[in-house]
Design a protein around this motif. Structure first.
Motif, PDB file in Angstrom:
ATOM      1  N   THR A  70      42.031 -22.088  -8.826  1.00  0.00           N
ATOM      2  CA  THR A  70      42.563 -21.741  -9.560  1.00  0.00           C
ATOM      3  C   THR A  70      43.678 -21.104  -9.748  1.00  0.00           C
ATOM      4  O   THR A  70      44.624 -21.747 -10.862  1.00  0.00           O
ATOM      5  CB  THR A  70      42.300 -21.890 -11.244  1.00  0.00           C
ATOM      6  OG1 THR A  70      41.295 -20.670 -11.580  1.00  0.00           O
ATOM      7  CG2 THR A  70      41.014 -22.902 -11.148  1.00  0.00           C
ATOM      8  N   GLY A  71      43.824 -20.088  -9.563  1.00  0.00           N
ATOM      9  CA  GLY A  71      45.114 -19.750  -9.901  1.00  0.00           C
ATOM     10  C   GLY A  71      44.800 -18.508 -10.439  1.00  0.00           C
ATOM     11  O   GLY A  71      45.521 -17.320 -10.680  1.00  0.00           O
ATOM     12  N   ALA A  72      43.308 -18.269 -11.619  1.00  0.00           N
ATOM     13  CA  ALA A  72      43.575 -17.240 -11.996  1.00  0.00           C
ATOM     14  C   ALA A  72      42.036 -17.204 -12.201  1.00  0.00           C
ATOM     15  O   ALA A  72      41.114 -16.867 -10.977  1.00  0.00           O
ATOM     16  CB  ALA A  72      42.988 -18.558 -13.280  1.00  0.00           C
ATOM     17  N   ASP A  73      42.374 -15.757 -12.591  1.00  0.00           N
ATOM     18  CA  ASP A  73      41.126 -15.013 -11.846  1.00  0.00           C
ATOM     19  C   ASP A  73      39.195 -14.837 -12.645  1.00  0.00           C
ATOM     20  O   ASP A  73      38.251 -14.857 -11.967  1.00  0.00           O
ATOM     21  CB  ASP A  73      40.987 -12.936 -11.895  1.00  0.00           C
ATOM     22  CG  ASP A  73      41.587 -12.594 -11.014  1.00  0.00           C
ATOM     23  OD1 ASP A  73      41.926 -13.150  -9.927  1.00  0.00           O
ATOM     24  OD2 ASP A  73      42.964 -11.682 -11.753  1.00  0.00           O
ATOM     25  N   THR A  95      39.916 -15.957  -7.141  1.00  0.00           N
ATOM     26  CA  THR A  95      37.894 -16.822  -7.576  1.00  0.00           C
ATOM     27  C   THR A  95      38.000 -17.939  -7.241  1.00  0.00           C
ATOM     28  O   THR A  95      38.403 -18.784  -7.749  1.00  0.00           O
ATOM     29  CB  THR A  95      38.052 -15.601  -9.109  1.00  0.00           C
ATOM     30  OG1 THR A  95      38.820 -14.514  -9.445  1.00  0.00           O
ATOM     31  CG2 THR A  95      36.810 -15.741  -9.108  1.00  0.00           C
ATOM     32  N   ASP A  96      36.181 -17.887  -6.715  1.00  0.00           N
ATOM     33  CA  ASP A  96      35.396 -18.866  -6.709  1.00  0.00           C
ATOM     34  C   ASP A  96      35.176 -19.349  -8.116  1.00  0.00           C
ATOM     35  O   ASP A  96      34.201 -18.976  -8.835  1.00  0.00           O
ATOM     36  CB  ASP A  96      34.534 -18.886  -5.665  1.00  0.00           C
ATOM     37  CG  ASP A  96      33.777 -19.633  -5.666  1.00  0.00           C
ATOM     38  OD1 ASP A  96      33.976 -21.299  -6.223  1.00  0.00           O
ATOM     39  OD2 ASP A  96      33.221 -19.573  -4.518  1.00  0.00           O
ATOM     40  N   PHE A 119      33.634 -15.804 -12.322  1.00  0.00           N
ATOM     41  CA  PHE A 119      34.758 -16.953 -13.349  1.00  0.00           C
ATOM     42  C   PHE A 119      34.255 -17.025 -14.647  1.00  0.00           C
ATOM     43  O   PHE A 119      35.828 -17.217 -15.264  1.00  0.00           O
ATOM     44  CB  PHE A 119      35.053 -18.129 -12.058  1.00  0.00           C
ATOM     45  CG  PHE A 119      35.925 -18.664 -12.801  1.00  0.00           C
ATOM     46  CD1 PHE A 119      37.355 -18.493 -12.422  1.00  0.00           C
ATOM     47  CD2 PHE A 119      35.672 -19.848 -13.065  1.00  0.00           C
ATOM     48  CE1 PHE A 119      38.700 -19.725 -13.059  1.00  0.00           C
ATOM     49  CE2 PHE A 119      37.182 -20.882 -13.889  1.00  0.00           C
ATOM     50  CZ  PHE A 119      38.414 -19.879 -13.325  1.00  0.00           C
ATOM     51  N   GLY A 120      32.840 -17.344 -14.893  1.00  0.00           N
ATOM     52  CA  GLY A 120      32.726 -17.670 -15.833  1.00  0.00           C
ATOM     53  C   GLY A 120      33.103 -19.087 -16.867  1.00  0.00           C
ATOM     54  O   GLY A 120      32.502 -19.017 -17.790  1.00  0.00           O
ATOM     55  N   ALA A 121      33.210 -20.097 -15.471  1.00  0.00           N
ATOM     56  CA  ALA A 121      32.688 -21.035 -15.756  1.00  0.00           C
ATOM     57  C   ALA A 121      31.320 -21.799 -16.369  1.00  0.00           C
ATOM     58  O   ALA A 121      30.286 -21.204 -15.741  1.00  0.00           O
ATOM     59  CB  ALA A 121      33.268 -21.874 -14.815  1.00  0.00           C
TER      60      ALA A 121
END
Length: 329
Positions: free
Chosen positions: A230-233, A273-274, A280-282
């Protein structure tokens, strides 16, 4: 110390991917359909209500725009584009917006938006345009059928998608351009349907678009699938109140994309991050055995579980079991 060699390998892989895409771009660019002419769409007032009368007026304007684009494509000699537009202009189709220029921009409703209590917005990934639109729409149709009554799905092709084999697919530039348009559309939808539960479904490069829009997106859930990153960590970096979900099919090639970012002076390559990793925390969901284009395939595990998320069935045991498995994968 082991992380540094790994990071260097990922950075080299991203550079190789960029060079490869740069070499192939003349071939892929020549094949892209953006050059087919189409008239500018008529200006539309913001949609402030989802009454049947207001929607009928919007759908009629969309149909007029599609027919004008069909005539332009026919004059240009592109029979394939003209035929695709002829199908899209059928009386039963429902377009909130349509722009035939530069590969196409659309927002098509599947289902009864006026009566819908659940609204899902699909954001596509690479190589999605008017000539491949039927494939994108088929996923919207399958999801709406899975959800059943009181639901509507919007196939939002609101940006110029990158080619799968192009330098653009490795950078967030097109996503940066698309995100404000997505936020604007979601705001209009929220005004027209203030009590509906709205979910955002983001496939492949579309997940980069959604990530850029997340902080301002008025949605209950953001579902990332087939995502290169996503471009976010982490989820926290998205700065969203929505519940963020991530899933990947067992046969999806995107699992082999390097999950790193390389920041150069004038461009950022890669998306970090994957999204299905614990880091990532999803919230993970089971996307089944399918490949990159199978997430909304009728009868699939992924379609069933995505529909459950959209319906608000978050507490199912299936998500907890899959999250536990993912941590040990």
């Amino acid at each position: 110390m082991a992380t540094r060699p790994r990071a260097r390998r990922l950075h080299r892989a991203l550079l190789v991917a960029l060079v490869t895409a740069s070499v192939t771009v003349p071939v892929s660019g020549a094949a892209r359909p953006a050059a087919v002419p189409a008239p500018a769409p008529a200006a539309l007032a913001p949609l402030t209500t989802a009454s049947p009368a207001a929607l009928a007026e919007r759908y009629a304007a969309g149909r007029d725009g599609i027919r004008a684009a069909e005539r332009a494509a026919a004059r240009h000699g592109d029979r394939t584009r003209a035929a695709a537009l002829r199908v899209m202009a059928a009386p039963a189709r429902q377009f909130l917006s349509f722009d035939g220029r530069d590969g196409g921009r659309t927002a098509e409703v599947v289902g009864d938006l006026a009566r819908a209590e659940r609204v899902t917005v699909l954001v596509p990934g690479s190589d999605t345009g008017l000539d491949t639109y039927a494939r994108f729409r088929s996923g919207a149709v399958a999801l709406q059928r899975e959800l059943g009554g009181r639901s509507a799905v919007v196939a939002w092709l609101g940006y110029r998608t990158p080619g799968t084999v192009s330098p653009e697919v490795l950078t967030p530039a097109l996503a940066d351009e698309a995100a404000p348009r997505l936020v604007s559309f979601l705001g209009e939808l929220a005004s027209a349907k203030p009590v509906a539960r709205v979910s955002l479904l983001c496939h492949s490069y579309g997940s980069v678009v959604c990530a850029r829009a997340a902080a301002d997106a008025r949605v209950a859930d953001i579902v990332l699938y087939g995502s290169p990153g996503t471009g976010a960590d982490t989820v926290r970096d998205l700065r969203t109140r929505a519940t963020v979900w991530a899933g990947r099919g067992a046969a999806d090639w995107v699992a082999h994309v390097p999950h790193a970012q390389l920041r150069l002076p004038f461009v950022t390559i890669g998306f970090g991050t994957d999204p299905v990793s614990p880091a990532f925390g999803a919230r993970a969901f089971d996307a089944g055995p399918g490949g990159h284009s199978d997430y909304l395939k009728p009868g699939s595990v992924s379609l069933r579980n995505i529909a459950r998320i959209v319906a608000g069935e978050h507490a199912g045991e299936y998500t907890r079991r899959y999250a536990a498995v993912s941590r040990h994968a």
